[in-house]
Design a protein around this motif. Sequence first.
Motif, short mmCIF file in Angstrom:
data_model
loop_
_atom_site.label_atom_id
_atom_site.label_comp_id
_atom_site.label_asym_id
_atom_site.label_seq_id
_atom_site.Cartn_x
_atom_site.Cartn_y
_atom_site.Cartn_z
N ALA A 899 0.79 -1.23 -0.02
CA ALA A 899 0.09 0.01 -0.03
C ALA A 899 0.92 1.23 0.20
O ALA A 899 0.63 2.28 -0.72
CB ALA A 899 -0.99 0.03 1.08
N ILE A 900 2.02 1.40 0.65
CA ILE A 900 2.67 2.47 0.92
C ILE A 900 3.30 2.76 -0.38
O ILE A 900 3.35 3.86 -1.08
CB ILE A 900 3.88 2.09 1.70
CG1 ILE A 900 3.30 1.77 3.23
CG2 ILE A 900 4.91 3.38 1.69
CD1 ILE A 900 4.44 1.73 4.22
N GLU A 901 3.69 1.70 -1.41
CA GLU A 901 4.55 2.14 -2.76
C GLU A 901 3.21 2.46 -3.68
O GLU A 901 3.61 3.22 -4.53
CB GLU A 901 5.14 0.61 -3.12
CG GLU A 901 5.55 1.05 -4.69
CD GLU A 901 6.44 -0.07 -4.90
OE1 GLU A 901 6.83 -0.41 -6.13
OE2 GLU A 901 6.33 -1.23 -4.24
N GLN A 902 1.92 1.95 -3.40
CA GLN A 902 0.96 2.41 -4.35
C GLN A 902 0.49 3.81 -4.01
O GLN A 902 0.28 4.43 -4.90
CB GLN A 902 -0.21 1.46 -4.07
CG GLN A 902 -1.52 1.95 -5.05
CD GLN A 902 -2.66 0.68 -4.73
OE1 GLN A 902 -2.36 -0.38 -4.44
NE2 GLN A 902 -3.79 1.29 -4.97
N ASP A 903 0.44 4.28 -2.84
CA ASP A 903 0.12 5.59 -2.36
C ASP A 903 0.84 6.58 -2.64
O ASP A 903 0.56 7.69 -2.86
CB ASP A 903 -0.47 5.49 -0.87
CG ASP A 903 -1.79 4.76 -0.68
OD1 ASP A 903 -2.45 4.23 -1.59
OD2 ASP A 903 -1.90 3.88 0.38
N ALA A 904 2.18 6.55 -2.34
CA ALA A 904 3.30 7.33 -2.45
C ALA A 904 3.26 7.90 -3.87
O ALA A 904 3.25 7.17 -4.85
CB ALA A 904 4.38 6.72 -1.94
N ASP A 905 3.51 9.34 -3.94
CA ASP A 905 3.82 9.94 -4.95
C ASP A 905 5.67 9.97 -5.46
O ASP A 905 5.84 9.83 -6.55
CB ASP A 905 3.28 11.33 -5.16
CG ASP A 905 2.03 11.48 -5.00
OD1 ASP A 905 1.03 11.36 -6.11
OD2 ASP A 905 1.36 11.62 -3.88
N VAL A 906 6.29 10.00 -4.29
CA VAL A 906 7.67 9.96 -4.35
C VAL A 906 8.22 9.05 -3.26
O VAL A 906 7.63 8.95 -2.09
CB VAL A 906 8.28 11.37 -4.15
CG1 VAL A 906 9.86 11.42 -4.15
CG2 VAL A 906 7.70 12.26 -5.20
N ILE A 907 9.18 8.18 -3.49
CA ILE A 907 9.79 7.39 -2.53
C ILE A 907 11.30 7.40 -2.64
O ILE A 907 11.79 7.56 -3.90
CB ILE A 907 9.55 5.72 -2.76
CG1 ILE A 907 7.99 5.55 -2.79
CG2 ILE A 907 10.10 5.09 -2.01
CD1 ILE A 907 7.62 4.24 -3.16
#
Length: 966
Positions: A899-907
């Motif tokens: 979910a974090i990877e999906q929701d994030a705009d920038v990592i």
Amino acid sequence: MLDTETNQELPIDEALAALKTPPHSIEAEQSVLGGLMLDNEAWDKVGHVLTSEDFYNPAHRKLYLCIQVLAQEMKPFDPVTVAEELDRKGELQDAGGVIYLTELVESIPSVANMDAYAEIVRERAVLRRLISASQRIADSAYRPEGKKADDIVEMAEREMFNISESREKEGGPIGARELLKKAVEKIDELYKTTGAITGITTGFKDLDEMTSGFQRSDMIVVAARPSMGKCIVAGSRVLDPETGKLVLIDDIVRNKEGVLLSLGDDFRLLPASPSAFVDDGMKPVFKVRTALGRTIETTLTHPFLSADGWKPLGELSVGDCVAVPRVLPVFGRETLPEYQLKTLAYFIGDGGTTQSSLRFTNKDESVLADFESAISGFESVKCTRIDNGTRTPSIRVSSDNEQVQSARESFASQLSQQMAQKHLTGEQLAEALGVAKSTVSHWKNAISTPDSSIVPALCKALDVEESALFGEGVPAASWLGKNSVATWLEQQDLLNKLAYEKELPEIVYQLEKSDLALFLRHLFTCDGSAFVQGNGQCRISYASSSPELIRGIQHLLIRFGINAKIRAKANNYENAQTPWELEILSQSGIQTFIDEIGIFSKEERVDAVRTALSAKQSHDNSDTLPESVCDYILGLKGERSWPEIFAAAGKVCPDGYNPHLVGASRRGISRTRAALLAELFHDDYLRNLSESDVYWDEIVSIESMGNKQVYDLTVDKTHNFVAEDFCVHNTTFSMNLVENALLASEKCVVVFSLEMPAEQLMMRSLSSLGRIDQGKVRTGKLEDEDWPKLSNAVKSLKEKKLFIDDTAGISPQEMRTRLRRIRREHGEIGLVMIDYLQLMKIPGFTEGRTNEISEISRSIKAMAKEFEAPIIALSQLNRSLEQRPNKRPVNSDLRESGAIEQDADVIMFIYRDEVYNPDTEHKGVAEIIIGKQRNGPIGSVRLAFIGRFTRFENLAPEAYGNFDDD
């Protein structure tokens, strides 16, 4: 109460009913419905504002819902079509009938005021929802039914937030014309912007070029491994302050629970519990040895408390002083009989456990007699003196066969009597117990006795208590090849141990204070000494060939507040074990040992030491504060003379008073002198140092030990814990982003620090912005050139809208509520930082931690959109990357990554090569790896990392040529 229409007094019941009527406006509801049926185009004005539930009158709800359906189906909704649709559903009469519909259209004051009518209806609906929510909240408070107060507060905030959110909800899709207008305006705004930064600047040139700054509504995830290598080696022991037990850090991490000691800001030890448990895999470790002989193995990045604050081992050198506990006021709750305590001490000291029979050797007759007395507490054993006149006398401990045989015969007699009374034959009893018939025969003839594992079944079969069969206990009648003393020593892991292999049994660490003192008193009887040297110096020491035993004794003495030094003595024999000696250093330590422990059979020597001490002036040259404290005191003194300082405190200055703060005579300040100076200057920092629980121990060696398994623990607030009798420590890049955004904007910047206290975070920012060593900021020991830097840092932050919330375990709902309050009271929010995402919680969530993190991640992204501000969320990485040759993280390394990877705009990931490769040529350099960017490129930039300022800075361009991408 008067009726407003008739001006007549209402009955009490009707008056109460009128008082409780929820807010509503029938006239406004009628005007909205009539206006819609009169002018269908008015739907565009109210369709996105009202829902059927906003109407108070049930008939009006049905009418509005019918109109809504017709509007969605692109059908007209005049009185005729509405009546027909209602009649088709069988709801026409419930909605008032045809006549009522006609009256609604005829009574509409003006269609032009539809916005105002709709707003009245909506306002009354919100008030009713507030009343309803308040009643539910009140009911929960009156009847909590097992709910905690915090749960009810959370429910109340959620109820109010839902109402507030429904008021601010903007309607539906936006037309192309409006969108085109906004797009052109945005392009024009960007065109007029100087430079490439279109969002909030990161403060780092190369990073800004890749991201164009942090954009509105973006969720930015910044991830790194927990602690970034700040770990201690597997097998390190942590003191449990509740039991006195020394627990392996491996077990604490494995079980994800434990209690430990931590050092507070006042330099006093206090109990604490870890909040995070880190298995950091294999890393290069280094052994640190101090002047006291204490040792610990850690990574180079693990911080120690030095004279200049917490510093990683990589920044410390031989000769630097670090804090170690001077007292560990922890004693266990376990007790042992006196005879067992003495036997344990004697066999650890002068006992032989590797021969066919146990032996104890000592030349003192009183000690031998005391040993025999202790052994008499065990069953079926006897002591035999071995003294041939040429060697030191010994005592052999062996089984007393006569006692064993007597006990067996007693058991055989009782067994036969019980079997006769129960009319049991040997065959029947053997079958009941699952043993051979011959075994029962041997019992009845006193040839053998049952194994202890069979005794409970035997007692049950005969329906008797154990004491009815074994009057002197089961061991007294047993012979299993080991006597009762040997069996007990085996349980303590002391049997068959050579002198250099002996260690203190676990039970010793868990003894209550009086038992521990008795144990040490008799342990020192064997290899301990107390004497007064020719020069009048007093000494108490202990010698052993076992370094682990010496180390254990050193630890136990710290519990009494006694600091002792360990050293390896010269070895004059080839292939012999290195002899080790422990010596108590200070007068106060020796006095405490004499008063609270002592040495059995050496009382005369101990009294001689006591007498010699009483004739000496009290002083302690070993337990002094770091020399840098002198500079702090000089800062407090300023230009005043010592007589002036004493007079201001109402004291008389001694003639020629000189605390030796400067020049060749400068030296570490004693605790006693620090306490006096604290009183003179009314200074809490000096007072805390003088009363502290730490001893400042000098590093004498730092030795590489290769790659080893390492672990770490996170302790909230204090961020340190005691391991191996050392004080060891456990958000730098993200805070630099916050600082840079704050200085470049007038908007509100909000930090949710779930791990570090707000005050500590602010001190880090002052260190970073002022370029002041963080150790100086933390201790207040600033030099002359530091004060202007601090003043400028304070000035740069003072007028800025920075808000720090250090609430632990905050929920997304609470976070949203607090952000709304800040926006309402202080204006637009420019940036939010969360440290860190995995520490957030959702009260009452029961669908697993992974799903909870997913919900938290979605909530953070929703908040970014709602407040139109970038939100930086710190996140942990899985330890799986530690198993790879290339330790640079990728998106899949995110903990609960889906979910974090999906929701994030920038990592973004932080990688410092020196954490994993201490000999790297890229020391002081960090890579910021962009693993995902929804509207931009991915890649990496490199920054300079300045540890003592807790700051990242732009790297000089020429430095880039020195890197090879892995």
